[in-house]
Design an enzyme around this catalytic site. Structure first.
Site: not given
Ligand code: PGA
Length: 254
Positions: A11, A13, A96, A98, A166, A172, A212
């Site tokens: 991803n 983003k 997601h 976000e 997640e 993140g 992460s």
């Molecule tokens: P990250 O993001 O690996 O940077 O923690 C994962 C995600 O949001 O899908």
């Protein structure tokens, strides 16, 4: 029983211009792809075509980060499932955190998005996960069950459905869930899927972990039978980190 194939989904983003995404995709396409691991990359919408071209012949699938819940019409700025299909996309992220947190999208939106994807034969990767506050309040299982409510209207699962667990507090932050905690959440999700759609669906559906994932956290997480792969943000922007995470995904399960 056939083993579920491992799945690595990148991803990217809102990072990388189309030119930079194409360059990164070319580097990913050149990696040796470990046997037994499926790979997909989700760049931004404007980068889809350049990334598609870079991935041709690599066996890596093209994914999108979102889709709009209507079929077509006066929806300025939105992107439909039919457009994504025509652009060469086969997998689409839905739900997601976000989108949930920054855009206020809810289960009803995700249900409609997955219905549009099903009409076009595109596979959804439906993302779920609790916040730190919800976990501390002991509400994780309830939150996950509520989030799976986006599947309430489906008599059979949307074609190609996979889940991504997640935990919001792990995204993140550099603080991945422990393998035990992830495995417990995955087992709960699998039981919920089995209750909705029957045991065979529960057994066959891939459940990825995200939050992460890194060369350090991946081996322990992927050692768990319940963890079928990863939805990877930050580490998926680095070729060397991706190589290491893919190697962990290809390692035999515990
Ligand atoms: P990250 O993001 O690996 O940077 O923690 C994962 C995600 O949001 O899908």
């Amino acid at each position: 029983m056939r083993e579920r194939r491992r799945f690595f989904v990148a991803n990217w983003k809102m990072t990388r211009t189309p030119s930079a995404a194409a360059e990164l995709a070319r580097a990913m396409a050149a990696l040796a792809r470990p046997a037994g691991v499926d790979i997909a990359i989700a760049p931004s919408f404007p980068a889809l075509d350049r990334v598609r071209a870079a991935l041709l012949g690599s066996g890596i699938a093209l994914a999108a980060q979102d889709v709009f819940h209507e079929r077509e019409g006066a929806f300025t700025g939105e992107v439909s499932a039919a457009m994504l299909k025509d652009a060469g996309v086969s997998l689409v992220l839905v739900g997601h955190s976000e989108r949930r947190l920054l855009r206020g999208e809810r289960e009803t939106d995700f249900a409609r998005k997955m219905a549009r994807l099903a009409e076009e034969g595109l596979a959804p990767l439906y993302c779920v996960g609790e916040t730190q506050r919800e976990r501390e309040a002991g509400r994780t299982r309830d939150v996950l069950r509520t989030q799976l409510g986006a599947l309430d209207g489906f008599a059979v699962p949307p074609p190609g459905l996979a889940l991504a667990y997640e935990p919001v507090w792990a995204i993140g932050t550099g603080l991945a869930a422990t393998p035990e905690l992830a495995a417990e959440a995955h087992a709960h999700l699998r039981a919920e899927l089995a209750a909705r759609f029957g045991e065979p669906v529960g057994r066959a559906t891939r459940i990825l972990y995200g939050g992460s994932l890194s060369p350090a956290s991946a081996p322990g997480l992927f050692a768990k039978e319940e963890v079928d792969g990863g939805l990877v943000g930050g580490a998926s922007l680095s070729v060397s980190d991706t190589t290491a995470v893919l190697a962990a995904a290809a390692a035999p399960r515990a």
